[in-house]
Design a protein around this motif. Structure first.
Motif, PDB file in Angstrom:
ATOM      1  N   ASN A 288      38.117  90.875  51.952  1.00 49.48           N
ATOM      2  CA  ASN A 288      37.236  92.037  52.079  1.00 49.48           C
ATOM      3  C   ASN A 288      36.737  92.439  50.694  1.00 49.48           C
ATOM      4  OD1 ASN A 288      35.822  94.217  52.984  1.00 49.48           O
ATOM      5  ND2 ASN A 288      37.611  95.490  53.430  1.00 49.48           N
TER       6      ASN A 288
ATOM      7  N   SER B  70      40.206  91.948  58.930  1.00 51.83           N
ATOM      8  CA  SER B  70      41.164  93.023  59.213  1.00 51.83           C
ATOM      9  C   SER B  70      40.549  94.141  60.045  1.00 51.83           C
ATOM     10  CB  SER B  70      41.707  93.601  57.906  1.00 51.83           C
ATOM     11  OG  SER B  70      40.637  94.078  57.083  1.00 51.83           O
ATOM     12  N   ASP B  71      39.218  94.172  60.151  1.00 51.21           N
ATOM     13  CA  ASP B  71      38.537  95.228  60.911  1.00 51.21           C
ATOM     14  C   ASP B  71      38.211  94.825  62.344  1.00 51.21           C
ATOM     15  OD1 ASP B  71      38.573  96.880  58.695  1.00 51.21           O
ATOM     16  OD2 ASP B  71      36.570  96.282  58.014  1.00 51.21           O
TER      17      ASP B  71
ATOM     18  N   VAL C 286      31.728  91.006  57.913  1.00 52.64           N
ATOM     19  CA  VAL C 286      32.801  91.778  58.545  1.00 52.64           C
ATOM     20  C   VAL C 286      34.145  91.307  57.996  1.00 52.64           C
ATOM     21  CG1 VAL C 286      33.946  92.339  60.725  1.00 52.64           C
ATOM     22  CG2 VAL C 286      31.449  92.076  60.660  1.00 52.64           C
ATOM     23  N   ALA C 287      34.997  92.237  57.643  1.00 46.58           N
ATOM     24  CA  ALA C 287      36.356  91.894  57.216  1.00 46.58           C
ATOM     25  C   ALA C 287      37.186  91.569  58.444  1.00 46.58           C
ATOM     26  CB  ALA C 287      36.976  93.054  56.452  1.00 46.58           C
TER      27      ALA C 287
ATOM     28  N   GLU D 198      39.876  94.568  64.990  1.00 50.03           N
ATOM     29  CA  GLU D 198      40.462  95.361  66.060  1.00 50.03           C
ATOM     30  C   GLU D 198      39.820  96.731  66.208  1.00 50.03           C
ATOM     31  OE1 GLU D 198      44.651  95.628  65.645  1.00 50.03           O
ATOM     32  OE2 GLU D 198      45.010  93.471  65.873  1.00 50.03           O
ATOM     33  N   THR D 199      39.054  97.158  65.219  1.00 48.46           N
ATOM     34  CA  THR D 199      38.489  98.511  65.251  1.00 48.46           C
ATOM     35  C   THR D 199      36.969  98.536  65.396  1.00 48.46           C
ATOM     36  OG1 THR D 199      38.426  98.562  62.828  1.00 48.46           O
ATOM     37  CG2 THR D 199      40.392  99.448  63.915  1.00 48.46           C
ATOM     38  N   ILE D 200      36.294  97.465  65.021  1.00 45.89           N
ATOM     39  CA  ILE D 200      34.830  97.479  65.111  1.00 45.89           C
ATOM     40  C   ILE D 200      34.368  97.085  66.507  1.00 45.89           C
ATOM     41  CG2 ILE D 200      34.564  96.874  62.673  1.00 45.89           C
ATOM     42  CD1 ILE D 200      33.791  94.033  63.666  1.00 45.89           C
TER      43      ILE D 200
END
Length: 259
Positions: A221, A241-242, A238-239, A244-246
């Motif tokens: 990231n 790690s994101d 897009v990271a 699950e939230t995006i």
């Protein structure tokens, strides 16, 4: 195999032992195998019988595998072509490369052989004209790690699963072959592939299909890296790690709108 019908496969090789081994290996795994000892015999067989896949040795007397792929393509044979060679790094003519789904090293690894043929069959099936007016958008997913690919497909959710038909490639060179064979309005790629590191995958995909929207998913990231991928031809960064939230389907829509 999830296919209800056997996968109709034509295997072409001047080596009798290789033909026998191929048939014995594939038929118990859901493949209906027809063999030919030369390109000329394969041409005659393909004129009379439809096939889903054509797998051919490259070096054969009379008609080599690349020439055979061209000949069958000109005959209108609707099959995915796979070449088998003792020299895996082959330099194909552009026209031939566009028709060849993948290449396999010889002698082959059974798991790799079966996985490649099943993937070629799925790709061929997914390229068939849709049966309804609400056809999904073809999405090329370039990710070599099975676990990471599953996370990305999970992030698509029910909305993305109905809106997109996902076709996956594990190597950049395989993805390039798919892009030459079919239209993918949107593509997702990672940056740590076995044959493409960093923004190299983005560069290659953009050069091959500049009209496609590209979304990069990166484990790093890094803001500077994100700017570099956008400058190279991607629409979104897009990271991982994101995920699950995006809202990944929304990200894909934004990427398509920017084209």
């Amino acid at each position: 195999m999830s296919s209800k019908e056997p996968i109709r496969t034509l295997y072409v090789d001047d080596d009798e032992a290789a033909r026998l081994t191929f048939r014995r290996t594939l038929e118990p795994r859901g493949f209906d195998v027809t063999v030919a000892h030369s390109g000329f015999e394969a041409r005659s067989i393909a004129a009379e019988k439809p096939f889903d896949l054509v797998v051919s040795d490259v070096r054969m007397p009379g008609m080599d595998g690349i020439t055979l792929s061209t000949t069958l393509h000109e005959m209108g044979v609707d099959a995915a072509f796979i070449l088998v060679s003792g020299f895996p790094e082959l330099d194909f003519r552009r026209g031939a490369a566009a028709r060849i789904f993948a290449t396999l090293s010889k002698p082959w690894n059974v798991d790799s052989l079966v996985e490649t043929l099943e993937r070629a069959y799925r790709f061929r099936e997914e390229q068939k004209p849709p049966r309804d007016d609400e056809a999904p958008t073809f999405l090329l997913l370039l990710e070599d790690a099975d676990e990471d690919a599953a996370l990305i497909e999970h992030a698509l959710g029910p909305e993305g699963s109905s809106a997109y038909a996902v076709v996956r490639a594990k190597l950049a060179r395989d993805a390039i072959g798919m892009v030459r064979e079919a239209v993918f309005p949107v593509m997702i790629t990672t940056l740590d592939l076995p044959d493409a590191q960093g923004i190299n995958a983005v560069q290659r995909l953009h050069e091959e299909s500049p009209e496609s929207a590209i979304v990069v998913i990166s484990k790093d990231n890094n803001e500077a890296l994100g700017r570099s991928t956008i400058a190279t031809g991607a629409q979104e960064f897009v990271a991982a790690s994101d995920l699950e939230t995006i809202n990944l389907p929304q990200v894909l829509r934004y990427a398509l709108e920017r084209k």
